[in-house]
Scaffold this active site. Structure first.
Site, mmCIF file in Angstrom:
data_model
loop_
_atom_site.group_PDB
_atom_site.id
_atom_site.type_symbol
_atom_site.label_atom_id
_atom_site.label_comp_id
_atom_site.label_asym_id
_atom_site.label_seq_id
_atom_site.Cartn_x
_atom_site.Cartn_y
_atom_site.Cartn_z
ATOM 1 N N TYR A 191 0.803 -1.219 0.000
ATOM 2 C CA TYR A 191 0.000 0.000 0.000
ATOM 3 C C TYR A 191 0.838 1.272 0.000
ATOM 4 O O TYR A 191 2.040 1.252 0.179
ATOM 5 C CB TYR A 191 -1.049 0.011 1.105
ATOM 6 C CG TYR A 191 -0.588 -0.147 2.537
ATOM 7 C CD1 TYR A 191 0.611 0.361 2.997
ATOM 8 C CD2 TYR A 191 -1.408 -0.790 3.457
ATOM 9 C CE1 TYR A 191 0.984 0.236 4.310
ATOM 10 C CE2 TYR A 191 -1.047 -0.912 4.782
ATOM 11 C CZ TYR A 191 0.153 -0.399 5.214
ATOM 12 O OH TYR A 191 0.509 -0.517 6.516
ATOM 13 N N GLU A 192 0.142 2.390 -0.251
ATOM 14 C CA GLU A 192 0.740 3.720 -0.438
ATOM 15 C C GLU A 192 1.762 3.709 -1.574
ATOM 16 O O GLU A 192 2.787 4.372 -1.507
ATOM 17 C CB GLU A 192 1.381 4.228 0.865
ATOM 18 C CG GLU A 192 0.472 4.214 2.067
ATOM 19 C CD GLU A 192 -0.888 4.840 1.810
ATOM 20 O OE1 GLU A 192 -1.005 5.673 0.893
ATOM 21 O OE2 GLU A 192 -1.854 4.477 2.497
ATOM 22 N N GLY A 193 1.457 2.963 -2.624
ATOM 23 C CA GLY A 193 2.375 2.803 -3.736
ATOM 24 C C GLY A 193 3.224 1.584 -3.501
ATOM 25 O O GLY A 193 4.016 1.532 -2.551
ATOM 26 N N GLN A 201 7.526 2.647 -5.954
ATOM 27 C CA GLN A 201 8.502 3.513 -5.289
ATOM 28 C C GLN A 201 9.819 3.530 -6.062
ATOM 29 O O GLN A 201 10.451 4.585 -6.216
ATOM 30 C CB GLN A 201 8.759 3.032 -3.858
ATOM 31 C CG GLN A 201 7.541 2.927 -2.975
ATOM 32 C CD GLN A 201 6.822 4.238 -2.771
ATOM 33 O OE1 GLN A 201 7.443 5.290 -2.654
ATOM 34 N NE2 GLN A 201 5.505 4.191 -2.732
#
Length: 581
Positions: A443-445, A450
């Site tokens: 999650y969050e990319g 990243q």
């Protein structure tokens, strides 16, 4: 049965105050002049007590009982609501918020340490307040004055929790595919009123009983908006409207997950839900980006905290469990020559524990430095200092998120190995950490995203110039007369050379960046980790076995991976010379 996680503020304080000298770095920031070392130590001591005494004991039951959904309502595990109410009423969510918004105006790095400990103690519970600071920044910088007056203080204090509603069933990381619609309403209660219709999935804390209201931040499309990311706008849609009526934001179910059973991951249906525009039409991702960046650094700290939790359990077990004879001569004082030795005396177990400790301590130093850079970028009077701090945050945040969430999962699995068969059964709690930590890589990319963000968006556009400047600044802190510093200096030079040659090669091969991004991020992470430990090594107090054991493991077991990653990248560009000229 092993006990719950307990923060050890002395370890964090050594890195924050002895190595990084945080008070001296914060001294030029007039907004934070009251945050001296004594105050920061007091905050950390009290935070450690709250985490260890209130939040950590709920983790086991939270995992076993989990959240319950019934007729659109979600009940969290026993004790979760009471702990959260105590959390916000004690002011913990408001640590780094501005005083004018009801916050305490303290350095962000204190919030970072707090959330690292919270994640280690009870990852499921911590998912609820984890998005608060990002939501606060998003509303503060992009919402209208009317929305701020109604919602900012509630979010800043943590009295109301917030969500980030991005993902849809057909649109995961590709937000350009979002279909949720926003229709303008004439004469609404507040300017910018819309009706939202659409479905969102994987929404952490989309429905729960922890707070009396939930502030949803929702990506949606206005009528006639262009396709793709540029057509997205951001809206604030509360669970309960200002007149007390329930908004059209419904939780249709919660996901049955591999881990994080104490956190409700919701399928949300917005059906003529009232929402107000945040920021400019078509600039939803710009407004949300503040929230996503804060979330990524929080996720990096989750990784560090979860790895520390796994290490704590494994280290305690290794100091109490006896198995077989350890290799090597046995001191006469050891007693019965036929008795079994402690696991900690076996080199294989010592290796596992020291390697994870090297990642934890080095990751902490880098994350805390990033926290200090956030405050510098926000408050420093000198524009050049603000720009340099922002460059650090931009380049290092994706590295921290990807590398340390990766290590959290694989390192926790290594720590499980210390327990042998006992690690695979539930009573010791180590298997919960392995399950809970896996999602942080997603999650969050995702970690792959990243890596692409780092290489394609932040290194290649300027040919590696910004990263090169950052590496040069690190070089200035090292002393070539120290053997380990000299080793770090060599790797810094090799990474600079790789960055420039890779940038040139990627310009000729459009696939090369995607093929090499993961290995490149890993190489950057290893260099940063080495630099962090070089700072630790020459700090007075680090000459003890507590720090020297992990340093040796880093040199022998971790850093050689750097050469492997470089070779893997060079195989994609075989004409590249082996070393910088």
């Amino acid at each position: 049965m092993s006990s719950s996680y307990q923060p050890r503020p002395a370890d964090n304080a050594f890195l924050l105050f002895n190595v990084l000298q945080a008070p001296q770095q914060l001294a030029p920031l007039s907004a934070l002049t009251e945050a001296d070392q004594a105050l920061m130590e007091q905050v950390l001591d009290e935070a450690g007590k709250f985490v260890g005494e209130v939040v950590a004991p709920l983790s086991r039951e939270g995992d076993e009982i989990g959240c319950r959904w019934e007729a659109g309502r979600v009940t969290t595990p026993p004790g979760f609501r009471e702990a959260y109410q105590a959390f916000w009423q004690a002011g913990w969510p408001a640590l780094a918020g501005a005083a004018e918004d009801g916050g305490q105006g303290l350095p962000w790095v204190l919030e970072g340490v707090l959330y690292e400990w919270l994640s280690a103690a009870n990852h499921g519970w911590t998912m609820a307040p984890g998005l608060l600071h990002g939501a606060y920044e998003c509303i503060k910088h992009h919402a209208s004055d009317e929305l701020k007056a109604r919602y900012l203080a509630k979010v800043a204090s943590g009295e109301w929790l917030a969500t980030m509603c991005l993902t849809e069933p057909h649109a995961g990381s590709d937000l350009g595919l979002v279909r949720t619609q926003a229709t303008p309403v004439e004469g609404g209660a507040l300017p910018g009123e819309h009706r939202l219709n659409g479905s969102k999935i994987f929404i952490s804390g989309g429905e729960h009983d922890l707070t009396d209201n939930i502030v949803h931040l929702v990506l949606a499309r206005l009528p006639g908006a262009p396709a793709g990311p540029k057509g997205l706008s951001l809206f604030l849609a509360p669970k309960f409207l200002p007149d007390g009526t329930r908004n059209g934001a419904h939780c249709d179910r919660i996901e049955e997950k591999m881990g994080l059973h104490g956190s409700p991951t919701c399928v949300m249906r917005f059906e003529d839900a009232t929402g107000w525009l945040v920021g400019q039409p078509g600039a939803g991702l710009n407004a949300m980006f503040v929230m996503m960046n804060a979330a990524r650094l929080h996720v990096a700290l989750q990784g560090i905290g979860l790895l520390d939790a796994a290490w704590q359990k494994a280290d305690a077990y290794a100091h109490e469990r006896r198995q077989m004879r350890a290799p090597g001569p046995r001191p006469a004082s050891r007693g019965d020559k036929d008795s079994a030795d402690l696991l900690i005396e076996h080199p294989a177990m010592r290796r596992i524990l020291d390697v994870q400790r090297a990642w934890i301590d080095g990751g902490r130093l880098l994350a805390y430095r990033t926290g200090l850079a956030l405050d510098t970028a926000r408050h420093h009077p000198d524009a050049a200092e603000r720009a340099q701090a922002q460059r650090w945050c931009s380049l290092v945040t994706p590295v921290l998120k990807a590398a340390w969430t990766h290590q959290a999962f694989y390192g926790a699995s290594e720590c499980l190995q210390v327990f042998g068969g006992h690690g695979y059964v539930r009573e010791w709690g180590i298997e919960q950490i392995v399950r809970d930590s896996r999602v942080a890589m997603i999650y969050e990319g995702t970690n792959e995203i990243q890596a692409i963000d780092l290489l394609q968006r932040k290194v290649l556009p300027d040919g590696g110039e910004a990263l090169g400047a950052l590496l040069l600044s690190l070089r200035a802190t090292l002393d070539a007369s120290r053997p380990f510093d000299a080793e770090v200096l060599r790797r810094l030079a090799e990474l600079r050379y790789l960055s420039t040659t890779l940038a040139a090669a990627c310009a000729a091969d459009p696939l090369l960046a995607s093929l090499s991004a993961d290995d490149y991020l890993r190489a950057v992470a290893l260099v940063l980790l080495a630099w962090a430990w070089a700072q630790i090594e020459h700090t007075p107090g680090a000459e003890t076995p507590r720090w020297q054991g992990p340093l040796l493991a880093l040199q022998q077991r971790v850093l050689p991976e750097f050469e492997m990653r470089l070779k893997m990248i060079r195989q994609l560009i075989p004409a590249t010379p082996l070393h910088p000229a």
